[in-house]
Design a protein around this motif. Structure first.
Motif, mmCIF file in Angstrom:
data_model
loop_
_atom_site.group_PDB
_atom_site.id
_atom_site.type_symbol
_atom_site.label_atom_id
_atom_site.label_comp_id
_atom_site.label_asym_id
_atom_site.label_seq_id
_atom_site.Cartn_x
_atom_site.Cartn_y
_atom_site.Cartn_z
ATOM 1 N N LEU A 147 -13.868 4.632 -1.497
ATOM 2 C CA LEU A 147 -13.067 5.235 -0.431
ATOM 3 C C LEU A 147 -11.623 5.498 -0.815
ATOM 4 O O LEU A 147 -10.903 6.129 -0.064
ATOM 5 N N SER A 148 -11.174 5.006 -1.944
ATOM 6 C CA SER A 148 -9.742 5.088 -2.180
ATOM 7 C C SER A 148 -9.433 5.649 -3.556
ATOM 8 O O SER A 148 -10.306 5.783 -4.412
ATOM 9 N N ILE A 149 -8.152 5.966 -3.738
ATOM 10 C CA ILE A 149 -7.706 6.542 -5.003
ATOM 11 C C ILE A 149 -7.505 5.450 -6.044
ATOM 12 O O ILE A 149 -7.825 5.634 -7.212
ATOM 13 N N CYS A 150 -6.949 4.322 -5.650
ATOM 14 C CA CYS A 150 -6.698 3.288 -6.657
ATOM 15 C C CYS A 150 -7.289 1.960 -6.219
ATOM 16 O O CYS A 150 -7.872 1.840 -5.151
ATOM 17 N N GLY A 151 -7.110 0.952 -7.051
ATOM 18 C CA GLY A 151 -7.761 -0.326 -6.817
ATOM 19 C C GLY A 151 -7.001 -1.295 -5.942
ATOM 20 O O GLY A 151 -7.432 -2.419 -5.755
ATOM 21 N N LEU A 152 -5.884 -0.858 -5.376
ATOM 22 C CA LEU A 152 -5.105 -1.800 -4.570
ATOM 23 C C LEU A 152 -5.896 -2.360 -3.388
ATOM 24 O O LEU A 152 -5.891 -3.565 -3.156
ATOM 25 N N PRO A 153 -6.607 -1.543 -2.626
ATOM 26 C CA PRO A 153 -7.336 -2.117 -1.490
ATOM 27 C C PRO A 153 -8.482 -3.045 -1.897
ATOM 28 O O PRO A 153 -8.815 -3.955 -1.134
ATOM 29 N N ASP A 154 -9.066 -2.843 -3.067
ATOM 30 C CA ASP A 154 -10.044 -3.832 -3.536
ATOM 31 C C ASP A 154 -9.340 -5.150 -3.777
ATOM 32 O O ASP A 154 -9.826 -6.217 -3.413
ATOM 33 N N SER B 223 0.859 -1.185 0.000
ATOM 34 C CA SER B 223 0.000 0.000 0.000
ATOM 35 C C SER B 223 0.893 1.230 0.000
ATOM 36 O O SER B 223 1.861 1.298 0.742
ATOM 37 N N CYS B 224 0.545 2.209 -0.851
ATOM 38 C CA CYS B 224 1.456 3.340 -0.974
ATOM 39 C C CYS B 224 1.249 4.354 0.130
ATOM 40 O O CYS B 224 2.060 5.224 0.346
ATOM 41 N N GLY B 225 0.127 4.241 0.851
ATOM 42 C CA GLY B 225 -0.032 5.056 2.047
ATOM 43 C C GLY B 225 -0.765 6.367 1.880
ATOM 44 O O GLY B 225 -0.832 7.154 2.805
ATOM 45 N N GLN B 226 -1.329 6.624 0.708
ATOM 46 C CA GLN B 226 -2.038 7.891 0.543
ATOM 47 C C GLN B 226 -3.410 7.886 1.214
ATOM 48 O O GLN B 226 -3.853 8.899 1.725
ATOM 49 N N CYS B 227 -4.114 6.754 1.128
ATOM 50 C CA CYS B 227 -5.498 6.727 1.601
ATOM 51 C C CYS B 227 -5.554 6.008 2.936
ATOM 52 O O CYS B 227 -5.009 4.918 3.087
ATOM 53 N N THR B 228 -6.263 6.602 3.874
ATOM 54 C CA THR B 228 -6.238 6.091 5.239
ATOM 55 C C THR B 228 -6.715 4.647 5.326
ATOM 56 O O THR B 228 -6.052 3.796 5.909
ATOM 57 N N GLN B 229 -7.899 4.367 4.750
ATOM 58 C CA GLN B 229 -8.434 3.016 4.961
ATOM 59 C C GLN B 229 -7.555 1.955 4.306
ATOM 60 O O GLN B 229 -7.501 0.823 4.763
ATOM 61 N N CYS B 230 -6.842 2.312 3.249
ATOM 62 C CA CYS B 230 -5.971 1.338 2.595
ATOM 63 C C CYS B 230 -4.721 1.119 3.431
ATOM 64 O O CYS B 230 -4.344 -0.004 3.746
ATOM 65 N N ARG B 231 -4.103 2.211 3.847
ATOM 66 C CA ARG B 231 -2.867 2.119 4.630
ATOM 67 C C ARG B 231 -3.128 1.422 5.960
ATOM 68 O O ARG B 231 -2.435 0.483 6.330
#
Ligand SMILES: Cc1cc2nc3c(=O)[nH]c(=O)nc-3n(C[C@H](O)[C@H](O)[C@H](O)COP(=O)(O)O)c2cc1C
Ligand code: SF4
Ligand code: FES
Lengths: 192, 482
Positions: free
Chosen positions: B407-414, B360-368
């Motif tokens: 909730l996020s900028i990119c699809g990594l957390p999905d 996770s690159c750490g930009q979006c709270t719920q992902c990080r």
């Protein structure tokens, strides 16, 4: 990224580490025509600098910043984002071990233990004789050969813990069976 | 097998990376044909072929190209060779054995999109592949396929290889663009989409290596040939990867729609499991697309697909549609990793959660925070101190991250939520058995030993009063802290 803390504002001259020589800078400049901005040359430049020095020293970061007309913090920012770049010196050979799912299912965990035991170092550390450094990485995209590891540029396939003795003394460790492109390599005379 | 390999036809051919061998086999004929057409006709052809992106999202390439603004002056083409989804390696195989096929695809796509500069973003760990592709590129330049006035048509194209430096998010198209611009690979908020404002703020097309490698074949073999391969909505051949404890791990080409069982057991593909073991789980599309149950589970009695029941799911066809019936996110990269019956599912969970927490690159709270939290829980479960409520917490966390809930900028957390949630849901029984087999009170004592304060969570009480049918269906099985 591999990181060692140091106060950058007050770093003494001798703590800045080695700098880039003219041949390396020239090589970096040769990338300028490829991109419309100088900033875009940063990644190729870091590859070349790490190839020349073995790691990205503070002095190199400052020099790159000057060369690419960036604030030094922008260079630091990028260096620390990518796992490939080291900010402290490392051994002559770097082992990159895959730790992703296939490799782990196929026995990568034992390879890792064997490696740490044999070298006596942990991740991002260097053996006292300056020969080996070691780190783990996510999937190296060679999963059909799992578990696998890279020694410098050479990929070793299907490595089991028992094979480590043989692999570590392999004289061909840094040898690719193919003509190489010198594009991202530092000019030969600057290599340590 | 009646299907003839096209993308992988040069695998194993001696000297296949050289221009001479490639040309002797009809190489660059597709590009020559493309350069005779107008760019708009070419886009139309690719649209008709319904060439869906092979990089993960499955978006039709032709349609993507039409999003470019009509009045643009500069366009960039980025080739996504960042292949970092574990356990995917089809792009590597393609570059290893047929670099000119990719370069021909680049030439065709660049002409169709009226691009004059193409960047191939290649992951830093590809050392050998970089040298192979660079040599092929030098050869192609010398033969006049790149550079000025290509084949006398007046079309110009410069192509450069840009090496990445080890970051999974740089495979995401806007992360790739940021990285190419010399910044950290932080994905951008969309819109504007890259087709409108991408690399150096100019219209940009990002395509995967395999997507581009299909183009020469569409041109030389024709639309009818292409449309005759695959299933209703998924046309063309696909390179499938299979790895793990199978007899023949590797990359195999087949028409889209191959079933997962065939990929593992087919004599032309995985060749069955090593030592006759059974399959516990398989991640059929790279980790991010989620997990299927293996043949360790019984077959569904009525043959119906129901991902909520504990039945064998290997009959899933790997194309862009069927996978969704099995609660998978999509086809992904069609790279399967097989988890054998004797693997501990907790190890698998730990490995998977670790990957996303790291990347996770750490930009979006719920992902990080979400990926890191799930990793911590997985560590605890692995250490023999899991609680049944932990499974619910992971499930709830995974439902509350990503682009799908917006909730996020990119699809990594999905891509993180899917494998983790499907692992928990589909293998819940094993997790519960493992947790039940722990020493009594292990969870409480580990928590008290390591961080007494952290686990006196008032949330525990709050959870218990959630109405039935909420996100927590399972009653709490731990005593509230005293
Ligand atoms: C976290 C993340 C990682 C990705 N990694 C890759 C990758 O390694 N290679 C790739 O081709 N596409 C990757 N993608 C998909 C790209 O964003 C994009 O959809 C693709 O490059 C488009 O090309 P295509 O239309 O030809 O498939 C990734 C997406 C996400 C969200
Ligand atoms: S979703 Fe995750 S990986 Fe994507 S931009 Fe946000 S923090 Fe980064
Ligand atoms: S999982 Fe180790 S190389 Fe892919």
């Amino acid at each position: 990224m591999s990181w060692r803390t140091i106060d950058r504002r007050t770093a003494a001259e001798q703590d800045l580490g080695p700098g880039l020589n003219d041949a390396v800078k020239e090589k970096i400049r040769s990338f300028f025509p490829r991109y419309p901005t100088k900033r875009a040359v940063l990644l190729p430049a870091l590859h070349i600098a790490q190839d020349a020095l073995g790691y990205i020293s503070l002095r190199a970061m400052r020099e790159l910043a000057e060369l690419l007309e960036l604030p030094p913090s922008a260079v630091l920012d990028v260096v620390t984002f990518y796992t490939h770049f080291w900010t402290h010196s490392r051994g002559r050979k770097t082992i990159v071990l895959c730790r992703s799912l296939t490799c782990e299912l196929m026995g990568g965990g034992r390879v890792r233990e064997g490696l740490e035991q044999r070298l006596g170092i942990g991740e991002h550390e260097t053996t006292p004789d300056g020969q080996w450094s070691y780190m783990t990485e996510e999937c190296l995209a060679a999963c059909e050969h799992a578990p696998c590891l890279l020694i410098n540029e050479k990929l070793h396939k299907g490595v089991q813990a028992e094979d480590l003795d043989r692999i570590l003394v392999d004289p061909e460790n840094d040898h690719l069976d193919m003509p190489r492109s010198t594009l991202f390599d530092a000019p030969a005379e600057t290599k340590p | 097998m009646t299907f003839g390999r096209v993308l992988m036809r040069h695998v194993g051919v001696p000297n296949s990376t050289s221009l001479a061998v490639y040309k002797a086999d009809g190489g660059y004929a597709g590009a020559a044909r493309a350069l005779q057409m107008t760019p708009d006709d070419l886009v139309e052809l690719v649209k008709k072929a319904n060439l869906r992106g092979r990089g993960g999202a499955g978006f039709p390439a032709g349609v993507k190209w039409t999003f470019l603004p009509k009045d643009r002056t500069v366009t960039y083409l980025c080739v996504n060779a960042d292949e970092s989804e574990p356990p995917t390696f089809c792009n590597r195989v393609l570059i290893d054995s047929d670099p000119h096929l990719l370069l021909e695809g680049v030439l065709i796509a660049a002409y169709a999109t009226r691009t004059t500069v193409a960047y191939i973003y290649m992951r830093g760990e590809f050392c050998e592949q970089f040298h192979i592709l660079q040599r092929a590129l030098d050869e192609a330049y010398a033969a006049g396929y790149f550079g000025h006035n290509i084949l006398g048509t007046g079309h110009n194209l410069e192509c450069y290889i840009h090496r990445g430096a080890g970051a999974y998010v740089c495979g995401e198209e806007t992360g790739l663009i940021e990285s190419l611009e010399g910044k950290r690979g932080w994905p951008r908020i969309k819109p504007p989409f890259p087709a409108v404002e991408g690399l150096f703020r100019k219209p940009t097309v990002v395509n995967n290596v395999e997507t581009l490698a299909c183009l020469p074949h569409i041109l030389t073999r024709g639309l009818d040939w292409w449309l005759s391969i695959g299933t209703a909505n998924s046309k063309g051949p696909k390179m499938y990867c299979i790895s793990g404890p199978v007899n023949r791990p590797g990359c195999y080409e087949a028409p889209l729609g191959l079933t997962c069982r065939e990929l593992i057991y087919g004599a032309d593909f995985g060749g069955g499991m090593r030592d006759g073991k059974q399959v516990k789980a398989v991640f059929p599309g790279g980790l991010s697309m989620g997990a299927l149950r293996g043949d360790l589970f019984p077959k569904p009695p009525d043959g119906k697909v129901d991902p909520k029941q504990d039945y064998d799911e290997l009959d899933c066809a790997l194309d862009f549609d069927d996978v969704r019936k099995y609660d998978l996110l999509g086809l992904g990269t069609a790279a399967a990793v097989v988890v054998p019956e004797d693997a501990d599912i907790r190890d698998v969970l730990l490995n998977v959660t670790r990957f996303y927490a790291q990347e996770s690159c750490g930009q979006c709270t719920q992902c990080r925070e979400g990926t890191a939290w799930m990793y911590k829980i997985a560590q605890r479960i692995r250490a023999g101190a899991g609680r049944r409520v932990d499974l619910d917490i992971i499930e709830e966390t995974s439902r509350n991250m990503g682009m799908i809930p917006g909730l996020s900028i990119c699809g990594l957390p999905d891509g993180a939520a899917w494998p983790i949630r499907t692992l928990i849901q589909k293998f819940r029984r094993e997790f519960e058995q493992r947790i039940a087999a722990q020493e009594p009170g292990a969870a409480q004592s580990l928590i008290r030993r390591t961080n007494a304060a952290a686990y006196e969570l008032p949330v525990l009480h709050g959870r218990a009063v959630q109405p039935a049918g909420g996100t927590f269906a399972t009653p709490l099985d731990v005593a509230p802290p005293r």
